[in-house]
Motif scaffolding. Structure first.
Motif, PDB file in Angstrom:
ATOM      1  N   LEU A   1       0.821  -1.213   0.000  1.00  0.00           N
ATOM      2  CA  LEU A   1       0.000   0.000   0.000  1.00  0.00           C
ATOM      3  C   LEU A   1       0.856   1.265   0.000  1.00  0.00           C
ATOM      4  N   VAL A   2       1.919   1.233   0.794  1.00  0.00           N
ATOM      5  CA  VAL A   2       2.785   2.414   0.891  1.00  0.00           C
ATOM      6  C   VAL A   2       3.679   2.507  -0.350  1.00  0.00           C
ATOM      7  N   GLY A   3       3.962   1.339  -0.947  1.00  0.00           N
ATOM      8  CA  GLY A   3       4.773   1.324  -2.162  1.00  0.00           C
ATOM      9  C   GLY A   3       6.249   1.268  -1.879  1.00  0.00           C
ATOM     10  N   THR A   4       6.626   1.015  -0.643  1.00  0.00           N
ATOM     11  CA  THR A   4       8.043   0.880  -0.313  1.00  0.00           C
ATOM     12  C   THR A   4       8.139   0.014   0.928  1.00  0.00           C
ATOM     13  N   LYS A   5       9.361  -0.341   1.286  1.00  0.00           N
ATOM     14  CA  LYS A   5       9.519  -1.275   2.385  1.00  0.00           C
ATOM     15  C   LYS A   5       9.556  -0.550   3.726  1.00  0.00           C
ATOM     16  N   VAL A   6       8.454  -0.523   4.450  1.00  0.00           N
ATOM     17  CA  VAL A   6       8.492   0.098   5.771  1.00  0.00           C
ATOM     18  C   VAL A   6       8.335  -0.934   6.883  1.00  0.00           C
ATOM     19  N   ALA A   7       7.704  -2.054   6.567  1.00  0.00           N
ATOM     20  CA  ALA A   7       7.504  -3.075   7.602  1.00  0.00           C
ATOM     21  C   ALA A   7       8.373  -4.275   7.256  1.00  0.00           C
ATOM     22  N   ILE A   8       8.954  -4.882   8.257  1.00  0.00           N
ATOM     23  CA  ILE A   8       9.805  -6.054   8.023  1.00  0.00           C
ATOM     24  C   ILE A   8       8.897  -7.224   7.650  1.00  0.00           C
ATOM     25  N   THR A   9       9.239  -7.937   6.572  1.00  0.00           N
ATOM     26  CA  THR A   9       8.427  -9.097   6.199  1.00  0.00           C
ATOM     27  C   THR A   9       9.310 -10.336   6.235  1.00  0.00           C
ATOM     28  N   SER A  10       8.718 -11.437   6.576  1.00  0.00           N
ATOM     29  CA  SER A  10       9.464 -12.680   6.640  1.00  0.00           C
ATOM     30  C   SER A  10       8.431 -13.782   6.581  1.00  0.00           C
TER      31      SER A  10
ATOM     32  N   THR B   1      25.910  -7.710   4.310  1.00  0.00           N
ATOM     33  CA  THR B   1      25.790  -7.221   2.935  1.00  0.00           C
ATOM     34  C   THR B   1      24.339  -6.936   2.571  1.00  0.00           C
ATOM     35  N   THR B   2      23.460  -7.901   2.892  1.00  0.00           N
ATOM     36  CA  THR B   2      22.034  -7.749   2.578  1.00  0.00           C
ATOM     37  C   THR B   2      21.444  -6.544   3.303  1.00  0.00           C
ATOM     38  N   ALA B   3      21.715  -6.459   4.616  1.00  0.00           N
ATOM     39  CA  ALA B   3      21.161  -5.363   5.418  1.00  0.00           C
ATOM     40  C   ALA B   3      21.692  -4.025   4.914  1.00  0.00           C
ATOM     41  N   ARG B   4      22.978  -3.991   4.582  1.00  0.00           N
ATOM     42  CA  ARG B   4      23.578  -2.717   4.148  1.00  0.00           C
ATOM     43  C   ARG B   4      22.878  -2.170   2.902  1.00  0.00           C
ATOM     44  N   LYS B   5      22.603  -3.065   1.937  1.00  0.00           N
ATOM     45  CA  LYS B   5      21.916  -2.630   0.693  1.00  0.00           C
ATOM     46  C   LYS B   5      20.565  -1.989   1.017  1.00  0.00           C
ATOM     47  N   HIS B   6      19.795  -2.646   1.887  1.00  0.00           N
ATOM     48  CA  HIS B   6      18.466  -2.124   2.239  1.00  0.00           C
ATOM     49  C   HIS B   6      18.567  -0.798   3.006  1.00  0.00           C
TER      50      HIS B   6
ATOM     51  N   GLU C   1      21.050   1.377   2.845  1.00  0.00           N
ATOM     52  CA  GLU C   1      21.477   2.440   1.918  1.00  0.00           C
ATOM     53  C   GLU C   1      20.304   2.933   1.082  1.00  0.00           C
ATOM     54  N   ALA C   2      19.442   1.996   0.685  1.00  0.00           N
ATOM     55  CA  ALA C   2      18.257   2.390  -0.098  1.00  0.00           C
ATOM     56  C   ALA C   2      17.310   3.230   0.752  1.00  0.00           C
ATOM     57  N   LEU C   3      17.188   2.868   2.024  1.00  0.00           N
ATOM     58  CA  LEU C   3      16.297   3.599   2.936  1.00  0.00           C
ATOM     59  C   LEU C   3      16.823   5.004   3.224  1.00  0.00           C
ATOM     60  N   LEU C   4      18.126   5.100   3.516  1.00  0.00           N
ATOM     61  CA  LEU C   4      18.683   6.382   3.962  1.00  0.00           C
ATOM     62  C   LEU C   4      19.265   7.213   2.822  1.00  0.00           C
ATOM     63  N   GLY C   5      19.458   6.569   1.664  1.00  0.00           N
ATOM     64  CA  GLY C   5      19.993   7.298   0.508  1.00  0.00           C
ATOM     65  C   GLY C   5      21.435   7.737   0.674  1.00  0.00           C
ATOM     66  N   THR C   6      22.206   6.952   1.420  1.00  0.00           N
ATOM     67  CA  THR C   6      23.620   7.311   1.615  1.00  0.00           C
ATOM     68  C   THR C   6      24.456   6.042   1.789  1.00  0.00           C
ATOM     69  N   PRO C   7      25.737   6.044   1.348  1.00  0.00           N
ATOM     70  CA  PRO C   7      26.582   4.858   1.570  1.00  0.00           C
ATOM     71  C   PRO C   7      26.776   4.591   3.068  1.00  0.00           C
ATOM     72  N   VAL C   8      26.850   3.305   3.394  1.00  0.00           N
ATOM     73  CA  VAL C   8      26.895   2.912   4.807  1.00  0.00           C
ATOM     74  C   VAL C   8      28.038   1.939   5.057  1.00  0.00           C
ATOM     75  N   TYR C   9      28.716   2.107   6.199  1.00  0.00           N
ATOM     76  CA  TYR C   9      29.637   1.085   6.686  1.00  0.00           C
ATOM     77  C   TYR C   9      28.933   0.433   7.873  1.00  0.00           C
ATOM     78  N   LEU C  10      28.676  -0.870   7.772  1.00  0.00           N
ATOM     79  CA  LEU C  10      27.910  -1.554   8.818  1.00  0.00           C
ATOM     80  C   LEU C  10      28.804  -2.506   9.601  1.00  0.00           C
ATOM     81  N   ASP C  11      28.835  -2.306  10.908  1.00  0.00           N
ATOM     82  CA  ASP C  11      29.662  -3.122  11.790  1.00  0.00           C
ATOM     83  C   ASP C  11      28.736  -3.928  12.702  1.00  0.00           C
TER      84      ASP C  11
END
Length: 309
Positions: A30-39, A271-276, A278-288
């Motif tokens: 409905l929102v057209g983007t990923k706001v809720a975690i799905t599994s 890697t998977t989380a970082r891609k999502h 970056e898409a959410l925040l619109g900026t490159p991320v270093y994830l530790d």
């Protein structure tokens, strides 16, 4: 003379249903983007995620609650309290029932609770229609109607939908919107959620960590983002966001599952989380990421508070 245009409406709706009934997938569609975690694992939503649907004639704010269930732990009880307090505050309740599963005790348990809430309009949404044929779907629609009759719930609408196949998603928005009160927009145009970024980032990491883990991990996995800061000394056109997060599990034996052989699984999660993110925040991320054991945290009030419940 031109017909008067219909008034602008705005308000809150929430989707309820037993775990894994397709609530989060529908919110995202409905929102057209990923706001809720799905599994495809039950019980993955823990925070009240609000997705905001902007329409020319209305603004619909979706409150996504955890699935209501019979609680076995303190965490379960807290989640159920959260659900009930949300139901009391929204303008419309959408009850999600998967088309591919017969109505069971879990659905009846929720329907009985819904029958107690008299004033709020209720819409029955039969989800996952892409998984059944038309005969099975017709049987399910009749069963849902009967359930309402039996418990004294008058459904404002009964809507079949497939969020995955994008079938009838617009219709759901339209029918729920009609039930909202008249009013001005509640959020600025362009906002898709009011969930703080830290929580959304933690949810994306948690979703990546749950992916592909067939063990009993969902309940015993919590993620806390300890720090999210822009890296100093970077040129303005090449920013980098440093995110440090801890993945908490309940037992030492689960640590190996999350980390994987030679750290391969945790690397994949990162890697998977970082891609999502970056898409959410619109900026490159270093994830530790670090995996830590918080022994039996679901039953410990002090630890629950620390982990944000």
């Amino acid at each position: 003379m031109s017909a008067p245009s219909s008034p602008y409406r705005s308000g809150f709706a929430c989707f309820v249903g037993r775990p894994n009934a397709g609530k989060s997938t529908l919110t995202n569609a409905l929102v057209g983007t990923k706001v809720a975690i799905t599994s495809d694992r039950p019980q993955t939503t823990r925070h009240t995620v609000r997705g905001i649907v902007h329409r020319p004639d209305a603004q619909l704010v979706l409150v996504d609650t955890p699935g209501l269930h019979k609680p076995r732990t303190l965490l379960g009880e807290r989640l159920n309290d959260l659900v009930r307090s949300t139901w009391a505050e929204v303008d419309v309740i959408g009850f999600c029932l998967p088309a591919d599963q017969k109505l069971g005790p879990g659905d009846r348990f929720i329907a009985k609770e819904l029958a107690e809430i008299k004033k709020t309009p209720k819409v029955a949404i039969v989800t996952k229609t892409d998984l059944v044929d038309s005969k099975r779907l017709a049987e399910q629609l009749i069963a849902v109607h009967q359930l309402g009759v039996e418990l004294g719930i008058e459904w404002a609408e009964i809507i079949p939908v497939s969020a995955v196949g994008d079938k009838q998603v617009d219709l759901v928005a339209e029918l729920i919107t009609k039930l909202l009160p008249e009013g001005m927009p509640l959020y600025p145009d362009g906002d898709l959620t009011d969930e703080p970024e830290l929580i959304m980032v933690a949810e994306l990491i948690r979703e990546a960590a749950l992916e592909g883990v067939r063990d009993e991990l969902p309940h015993s996995l919590a993620v806390v983002v300890e720090e999210m800061l822009p890296r100093e000394g970077r040129p303005a056109d090449r920013p980098l966001l440093d995110i440090h997060a801890n993945v908490y599990i309940e037992r030492q034996s689960q640590k190996a599952i999350v980390i994987g052989a030679k750290g391969s699984r945790l690397k994949h999660v990162g890697t998977t989380a970082r891609k999502h993110i970056e898409a959410l925040l619109g900026t490159p991320v270093y994830l530790d990421l670090h995996v830590k054991v918080a022994k039996d945290w679901q039953r410990d009030p002090k630890q629950l508070r620390k982990l944000g419940f």
